[in-house]
Design a protein around this motif. Structure first.
Motif, PDB file in Angstrom:
ATOM      1  N   PHE A 111       0.815  -1.201   0.000  1.00  0.00           N
ATOM      2  CA  PHE A 111       0.000   0.000   0.000  1.00  0.00           C
ATOM      3  C   PHE A 111       0.857   1.262   0.000  1.00  0.00           C
ATOM      4  CE2 PHE A 111      -3.271  -2.940   1.722  1.00  0.00           C
ATOM      5  CZ  PHE A 111      -4.139  -2.812   0.677  1.00  0.00           C
ATOM      6  N   GLY A 112       2.000   1.227   0.672  1.00  0.00           N
ATOM      7  CA  GLY A 112       2.888   2.364   0.631  1.00  0.00           C
ATOM      8  C   GLY A 112       3.402   2.623  -0.770  1.00  0.00           C
ATOM      9  N   CYS A 113       3.796   1.583  -1.461  1.00  0.00           N
ATOM     10  CA  CYS A 113       4.260   1.735  -2.838  1.00  0.00           C
ATOM     11  C   CYS A 113       3.129   2.184  -3.748  1.00  0.00           C
ATOM     12  CB  CYS A 113       4.829   0.404  -3.339  1.00  0.00           C
ATOM     13  SG  CYS A 113       6.315  -0.138  -2.459  1.00  0.00           S
ATOM     14  N   ALA A 114       1.947   1.643  -3.528  1.00  0.00           N
ATOM     15  CA  ALA A 114       0.814   2.002  -4.376  1.00  0.00           C
ATOM     16  C   ALA A 114       0.486   3.488  -4.244  1.00  0.00           C
ATOM     17  CB  ALA A 114      -0.403   1.161  -4.008  1.00  0.00           C
ATOM     18  N   ALA A 115       0.546   4.005  -3.026  1.00  0.00           N
ATOM     19  CA  ALA A 115       0.266   5.426  -2.834  1.00  0.00           C
ATOM     20  C   ALA A 115       1.275   6.289  -3.569  1.00  0.00           C
ATOM     21  CB  ALA A 115       0.280   5.759  -1.344  1.00  0.00           C
ATOM     22  N   ALA A 116       2.545   5.872  -3.542  1.00  0.00           N
ATOM     23  CA  ALA A 116       3.573   6.636  -4.244  1.00  0.00           C
ATOM     24  C   ALA A 116       3.341   6.620  -5.744  1.00  0.00           C
ATOM     25  CB  ALA A 116       4.949   6.060  -3.912  1.00  0.00           C
ATOM     26  N   VAL A 117       2.999   5.453  -6.291  1.00  0.00           N
ATOM     27  CA  VAL A 117       2.762   5.350  -7.726  1.00  0.00           C
ATOM     28  C   VAL A 117       1.530   6.147  -8.132  1.00  0.00           C
ATOM     29  CG1 VAL A 117       2.185   3.750  -9.594  1.00  0.00           C
ATOM     30  CG2 VAL A 117       3.922   3.128  -7.915  1.00  0.00           C
ATOM     31  N   MET A 118       0.464   6.072  -7.325  1.00  0.00           N
ATOM     32  CA  MET A 118      -0.771   6.778  -7.653  1.00  0.00           C
ATOM     33  C   MET A 118      -0.570   8.285  -7.700  1.00  0.00           C
ATOM     34  SD  MET A 118      -3.269   4.954  -8.478  1.00  0.00           S
ATOM     35  CE  MET A 118      -4.361   6.356  -8.450  1.00  0.00           C
ATOM     36  N   ASN A 119       0.460   8.781  -7.033  1.00  0.00           N
ATOM     37  CA  ASN A 119       0.706  10.215  -7.025  1.00  0.00           C
ATOM     38  C   ASN A 119       1.042  10.751  -8.411  1.00  0.00           C
ATOM     39  OD1 ASN A 119       0.927  12.542  -5.214  1.00  0.00           O
ATOM     40  ND2 ASN A 119       3.038  12.625  -5.940  1.00  0.00           N
ATOM     41  N   ASP A 120       1.449   9.876  -9.324  1.00  0.00           N
ATOM     42  CA  ASP A 120       1.848  10.313 -10.666  1.00  0.00           C
ATOM     43  C   ASP A 120       0.726  10.194 -11.693  1.00  0.00           C
ATOM     44  OD1 ASP A 120       4.450  10.925  -9.866  1.00  0.00           O
ATOM     45  OD2 ASP A 120       5.047   8.828 -10.011  1.00  0.00           O
ATOM     46  N   VAL A 121      -0.446   9.748 -11.278  1.00  0.00           N
ATOM     47  CA  VAL A 121      -1.564   9.629 -12.206  1.00  0.00           C
ATOM     48  C   VAL A 121      -2.050  11.019 -12.607  1.00  0.00           C
ATOM     49  CG1 VAL A 121      -3.970   8.892 -12.417  1.00  0.00           C
ATOM     50  CG2 VAL A 121      -2.285   7.376 -11.375  1.00  0.00           C
ATOM     51  N   LYS A 122      -2.314  11.214 -13.901  1.00  0.00           N
ATOM     52  CA  LYS A 122      -2.744  12.526 -14.406  1.00  0.00           C
ATOM     53  C   LYS A 122      -4.264  12.629 -14.518  1.00  0.00           C
ATOM     54  CE  LYS A 122       1.504  13.917 -14.981  1.00  0.00           C
ATOM     55  NZ  LYS A 122       2.181  12.701 -14.479  1.00  0.00           N
ATOM     56  N   THR A 123      -4.922  11.573 -14.963  1.00  0.00           N
ATOM     57  CA  THR A 123      -6.385  11.572 -15.081  1.00  0.00           C
ATOM     58  C   THR A 123      -6.915  10.208 -14.667  1.00  0.00           C
ATOM     59  OG1 THR A 123      -6.470  10.792 -17.382  1.00  0.00           O
ATOM     60  CG2 THR A 123      -6.272  13.180 -17.036  1.00  0.00           C
ATOM     61  N   LEU A 124      -8.181  10.173 -14.343  1.00  0.00           N
ATOM     62  CA  LEU A 124      -8.827   8.935 -13.903  1.00  0.00           C
ATOM     63  C   LEU A 124     -10.285   8.958 -14.333  1.00  0.00           C
ATOM     64  CD1 LEU A 124      -8.895   6.340 -12.072  1.00  0.00           C
ATOM     65  CD2 LEU A 124      -9.486   7.876 -10.179  1.00  0.00           C
ATOM     66  N   CYS A 150     -23.173   5.251 -13.239  1.00  0.00           N
ATOM     67  CA  CYS A 150     -22.595   6.471 -12.709  1.00  0.00           C
ATOM     68  C   CYS A 150     -21.145   6.541 -13.176  1.00  0.00           C
ATOM     69  CB  CYS A 150     -22.656   6.477 -11.177  1.00  0.00           C
ATOM     70  SG  CYS A 150     -21.934   7.942 -10.390  1.00  0.00           S
ATOM     71  N   THR A 151     -20.667   7.726 -13.526  1.00  0.00           N
ATOM     72  CA  THR A 151     -19.273   7.870 -13.947  1.00  0.00           C
ATOM     73  C   THR A 151     -18.574   8.932 -13.097  1.00  0.00           C
ATOM     74  OG1 THR A 151     -19.848   9.518 -15.628  1.00  0.00           O
ATOM     75  CG2 THR A 151     -19.758   7.209 -16.313  1.00  0.00           C
ATOM     76  N   VAL A 152     -17.303   8.678 -12.826  1.00  0.00           N
ATOM     77  CA  VAL A 152     -16.453   9.606 -12.083  1.00  0.00           C
ATOM     78  C   VAL A 152     -15.259   9.926 -12.972  1.00  0.00           C
ATOM     79  CG1 VAL A 152     -15.016   9.942 -10.043  1.00  0.00           C
ATOM     80  CG2 VAL A 152     -17.136   8.612  -9.871  1.00  0.00           C
ATOM     81  N   THR A 153     -15.069  11.203 -13.303  1.00  0.00           N
ATOM     82  CA  THR A 153     -13.942  11.632 -14.133  1.00  0.00           C
ATOM     83  C   THR A 153     -13.131  12.654 -13.363  1.00  0.00           C
ATOM     84  OG1 THR A 153     -15.300  11.336 -16.119  1.00  0.00           O
ATOM     85  CG2 THR A 153     -13.246  12.558 -16.368  1.00  0.00           C
ATOM     86  N   VAL A 154     -11.809  12.470 -13.306  1.00  0.00           N
ATOM     87  CA  VAL A 154     -10.951  13.324 -12.495  1.00  0.00           C
ATOM     88  C   VAL A 154      -9.741  13.766 -13.317  1.00  0.00           C
ATOM     89  CG1 VAL A 154      -9.777  13.581 -10.281  1.00  0.00           C
ATOM     90  CG2 VAL A 154     -11.576  11.860 -10.532  1.00  0.00           C
ATOM     91  N   GLU A 155      -9.381  15.038 -13.170  1.00  0.00           N
ATOM     92  CA  GLU A 155      -8.143  15.555 -13.741  1.00  0.00           C
ATOM     93  C   GLU A 155      -7.291  16.109 -12.604  1.00  0.00           C
ATOM     94  OE1 GLU A 155      -6.753  18.730 -17.164  1.00  0.00           O
ATOM     95  OE2 GLU A 155      -8.244  19.360 -15.672  1.00  0.00           O
ATOM     96  N   TYR A 156      -6.062  15.576 -12.481  1.00  0.00           N
ATOM     97  CA  TYR A 156      -5.133  16.064 -11.475  1.00  0.00           C
ATOM     98  C   TYR A 156      -4.195  17.085 -12.121  1.00  0.00           C
ATOM     99  CZ  TYR A 156      -6.830  11.695  -9.500  1.00  0.00           C
ATOM    100  OH  TYR A 156      -7.630  10.682  -9.054  1.00  0.00           O
ATOM    101  N   GLY A 157      -3.512  17.873 -11.326  1.00  0.00           N
ATOM    102  CA  GLY A 157      -2.604  18.867 -11.867  1.00  0.00           C
ATOM    103  C   GLY A 157      -2.432  20.005 -10.901  1.00  0.00           C
ATOM    104  N   ARG A 161      -9.766  18.762 -10.421  1.00  0.00           N
ATOM    105  CA  ARG A 161     -11.018  19.007 -11.141  1.00  0.00           C
ATOM    106  C   ARG A 161     -11.701  17.669 -11.362  1.00  0.00           C
ATOM    107  NH1 ARG A 161      -7.054  22.183 -13.532  1.00  0.00           N
ATOM    108  NH2 ARG A 161      -7.432  24.441 -13.406  1.00  0.00           N
ATOM    109  N   TRP A 162     -13.024  17.640 -11.192  1.00  0.00           N
ATOM    110  CA  TRP A 162     -13.718  16.371 -11.329  1.00  0.00           C
ATOM    111  C   TRP A 162     -15.176  16.589 -11.728  1.00  0.00           C
ATOM    112  CZ3 TRP A 162     -17.833  16.359  -8.059  1.00  0.00           C
ATOM    113  CH2 TRP A 162     -17.737  17.103  -6.876  1.00  0.00           C
ATOM    114  N   ARG A 163     -15.772  15.503 -12.194  1.00  0.00           N
ATOM    115  CA  ARG A 163     -17.184  15.494 -12.575  1.00  0.00           C
ATOM    116  C   ARG A 163     -17.759  14.119 -12.250  1.00  0.00           C
ATOM    117  NH1 ARG A 163     -19.479  18.883 -16.614  1.00  0.00           N
ATOM    118  NH2 ARG A 163     -21.576  18.244 -17.273  1.00  0.00           N
ATOM    119  N   ILE A 164     -18.930  14.103 -11.609  1.00  0.00           N
ATOM    120  CA  ILE A 164     -19.638  12.858 -11.294  1.00  0.00           C
ATOM    121  C   ILE A 164     -21.029  12.954 -11.900  1.00  0.00           C
ATOM    122  CG2 ILE A 164     -20.474  11.317  -9.484  1.00  0.00           C
ATOM    123  CD1 ILE A 164     -18.347  12.416  -7.647  1.00  0.00           C
ATOM    124  N   GLU A 165     -21.410  11.947 -12.657  1.00  0.00           N
ATOM    125  CA  GLU A 165     -22.698  11.995 -13.355  1.00  0.00           C
ATOM    126  C   GLU A 165     -23.461  10.690 -13.200  1.00  0.00           C
ATOM    127  OE1 GLU A 165     -22.780  14.472 -17.215  1.00  0.00           O
ATOM    128  OE2 GLU A 165     -20.848  13.429 -17.276  1.00  0.00           O
TER     129      GLU A 165
END
Length: 430
Positions: A111-124, A150-157, A161-165
Motif C-alpha cells: 500500500f505504501g508503494c501504491a500510494a507513491a505510484v498513484m501520485n503520478d496519475v494525471k487523469t482517472l 454512474c461515472t467519475v472523471t478526475v483531472e489532477y494537476g 477538477r472532477w465530474r460525477i454523473e
C-alpha cells in the motif's frame, strides 16, 4: 491556541519542527486535535514507501490533506437537494471507508508503494453501477433498488477538477467552485470548493490515494472490521467485512441507506506491479446473510486525455442557489426539532412563504412548486419525537399529515440546524 490554528501547523510538526509550548499544551488538552495529529502521523507512516517507488515532492501534502479530513464524519442525505453543510470529512465516512488495520509488513509495503505510484496519475475515469435512484444524492444507496450507471472523471494537476454523473444528477468541481444540479428540475447549488462537497461518499474515488490512506488513518475509529489480503496472479486483493457505521441506538431508520451505514463486504483488487486499483465491489450483507451489490466498478481507466472544457461544462437554464448566502428570517431558531417540524408543516398547509423561505432555503422554484402541489392545504395530525440515526448530522421527526385530497401520509422529516444561523432546515423526507 484554537483548533484551526493547531491543525494548520500539523504539516510543519510532522516535518520535524519542535512543538512550541502552546502547541504541546493544546495537543495534551484537546482530544479531537490529538486524534487528528495521531491519524496524520499514522497515515504518513503507512504510505511511506519501503520499496523502490519514489513519491513525488507533493505526496506529503496530499497525504496530510486527506488525513486531516478524516476526523469528523458527517452525512449528506437530502433527497432532492444536497448535503449542503457536510464537511469534507463526510467523504471519509463513506463509500470506501477502509477503517481496518494491516499488521502484515508485506501488505503495508504494497500500500505504501501504491500510494507513491498513484501520485503520478494525471487523469482517472471510473464507470460504476450503484443501487440508488437517478435524482438522489451521491451517498444514498438501497439494497432493494436496481443498479443505475454512474461515472467519475478526475483531472489532477495544478488543482483537482472532477465530474460525477448519473441519470438525473450531476456534480462537478472546477478547482474553485463546486456545483451540483438536477437536470429535470432545472435547479442547482454552488459554493466554494473547500466548503461544499456534493460528491458525498464517492469522494474517495476522486483521489485513490485516500483509499489507501483511510485504512490506516481511521483504523482506531472502527471496531469489528475483518479483512483478508491475498496475492493472486499479478494482483493483490483486499477483502474487508465492515460493520455499519453510526449510532442506531435511537432508531435504525438510516440503516442500509448508505454504504457507510450498511453492513458491507468490500473487495478491492490492485495491480501488484503498479499499485493501481483494478476493480472494486461493495456488497451489503443483509440480516438473512444474503448479499446485495451496492456499488461495483465496470471500468477504470488511467491517464486518458480529458477535455477540460467538457469536464467543467455547465448546463443552460439552471437556477443556481448560492449555498453561502445567509438564511433569511429567524422563525426556526432556538426551538426544538419537533416544534420546527410542526411550524414547517403548518406553513405548508397555508403555504406561508415567509416561513418556508427559511425552512426550504436551499430548495429552488421548481421543487417548491412540486411540494406545494402535493402538500399545499395539508393538516397536521401528529408530530412524534425526534430521533438520531446513523451518521446523519441532523434528526428525523416522524409526522403524520392529512393531505388536501383526503389521504393521510406518514413522513420522516429530516431536519438539521448545523448552519451558522442555527436555523432548522428541511433536509429530506418529503
Amino acid at each position: 491556541m484554537n483548533c484551526p490554528e493547531f491543525r494548520n501547523r500539523i504539516i510543519d510538526l510532522l516535518d520535524g519542527r519542535n512543538f512550541t509550548h502552546e502547541e504541546q499544551h493544546h495537543l495534551e488538552h484537546c482530544p479531537d486535535c490529538a486524534a487528528e495529529f495521531r491519524a496524520a502521523t499514522e497515515a504518513l507512516d503507512a504510505v511511506t514507501p519501503r520499496s523502490n517507488p519514489r513519491a513525488s515532492d507533493n505526496l506529503r501534502d496530499r497525504i496530510l490533506t486527506a488525513a486531516a479530513s478524516a476526523g469528523h464524519p458527517r452525512r449528506n442525505r437530502i433527497y432532492r437537494l444536497l448535503g449542503t453543510m457536510a464537511a469534507a470529512a463526510a467523504i471519509f465516512a463513506g463509500v470506501l471507508l477502509l477503517t481496518v488495520r494491516t499488521p502484515a509488513y508485506a501488505a503495508r509495503k504494497h500500500f505504501g508503494c501504491a500510494a507513491a505510484v498513484m501520485n503520478d496519475v494525471k487523469t482517472l475515469r471510473i464507470a460504476l453501477r450503484i443501487r440508488t435512484t437517478p435524482r438522489e444524492n451521491f451517498t444514498y444507496t438501497d439494497p432493494a433498488l436496481p443498479p443505475i450507471p454512474c461515472t467519475v472523471t478526475v483531472e489532477y494537476g495544478d488543482t483537482l477538477r472532477w465530474r460525477i454523473e448519473k441519470p438525473g444528477r450531476t456534480a462537478l468541481c472546477d478547482g474553485e467552485t463546486a456545483r451540483m444540479w438536477l437536470r429535470d428540475a432545472g435547479e442547482g447549488w454552488c459554493s466554494q470548493a473547500d466548503g461544499y462537497h456534493p460528491e458525498g461518499e464517492l469522494g474517495l474515488l476522486l483521489d485513490l490515494q485516500r483509499l489507501l490512506l483511510a485504512e490506516q488513518a481511521l483504523a482506531s475509529r472502527t471496531k469489528g472490521a475483518k479483512y483478508e489480503i491475498a496475492e493472486e496472479d499479478g494482483s493483490v486483493r483486499l477483502t474487508v467485512a465492515m460493520p455499519a457505521q453510526g449510532d442506531f441506538s435511537q432508531s435504525d431508520y438510516s440503516l442500509n441507506s448508505s454504504i457507510a451505514e450498511s453492513n458491507t463486504l468490500r473487495e478491492y483488487r490492485f495491480d501488484k506491479q503498479s499499485g493501481r486499483l483494478l476493480d472494486l465491489c461493495i456488497s451489503a450483507v443483509l440480516p438473512d446473510g444474503s448479499r446485495s451489490v451496492l456499488l461495483e466498478s465496470t471500468g477504470i481507466v488511467y491517464d486518458e486525455p480529458v477535455d477540460r472544457a467538457v469536464l467543467t461544462a455547465l448546463p443552460e437554464n439552471i437556477e443556481w442557489t448560492d449555498l453561502a448566502a445567509p438564511i433569511p428570517g429567524a422563525q426556526l431558531v432556538d426551538i426544538s426539532a419537533e416544534e420546527a417540524a410542526n411550524r414547517i408543516l403548518r406553513a405548508m398547509g397555508s403555504w406561508d412563504e415567509t416561513l418556508l423561505d427559511e425552512a426550504l432555503h436551499y430548495y429552488g422554484t421548481d421543487i417548491r412548486k412540486e411540494l406545494e402541489a402535493h402538500y399545499g392545504g395539508l393538516a397536521v395530525i401528529a408530530i412524534g419525537q425526534a430521533v438520531r440515526s446513523g451518521q446523519y448530522a441532523g434528526v428525523f421527526v416522524p409526522c403524520k399529515v392529512l393531505l388536501a385530497n383526503g389521504k393521510t401520509e406518514k413522513l420522516m422529516l429530516a431536519l438539521r440546524n448545523d448552519n451558522p444561523e442555527k436555523c432548522w432546515l428541511v433536509d429530506g423526507g418529503l
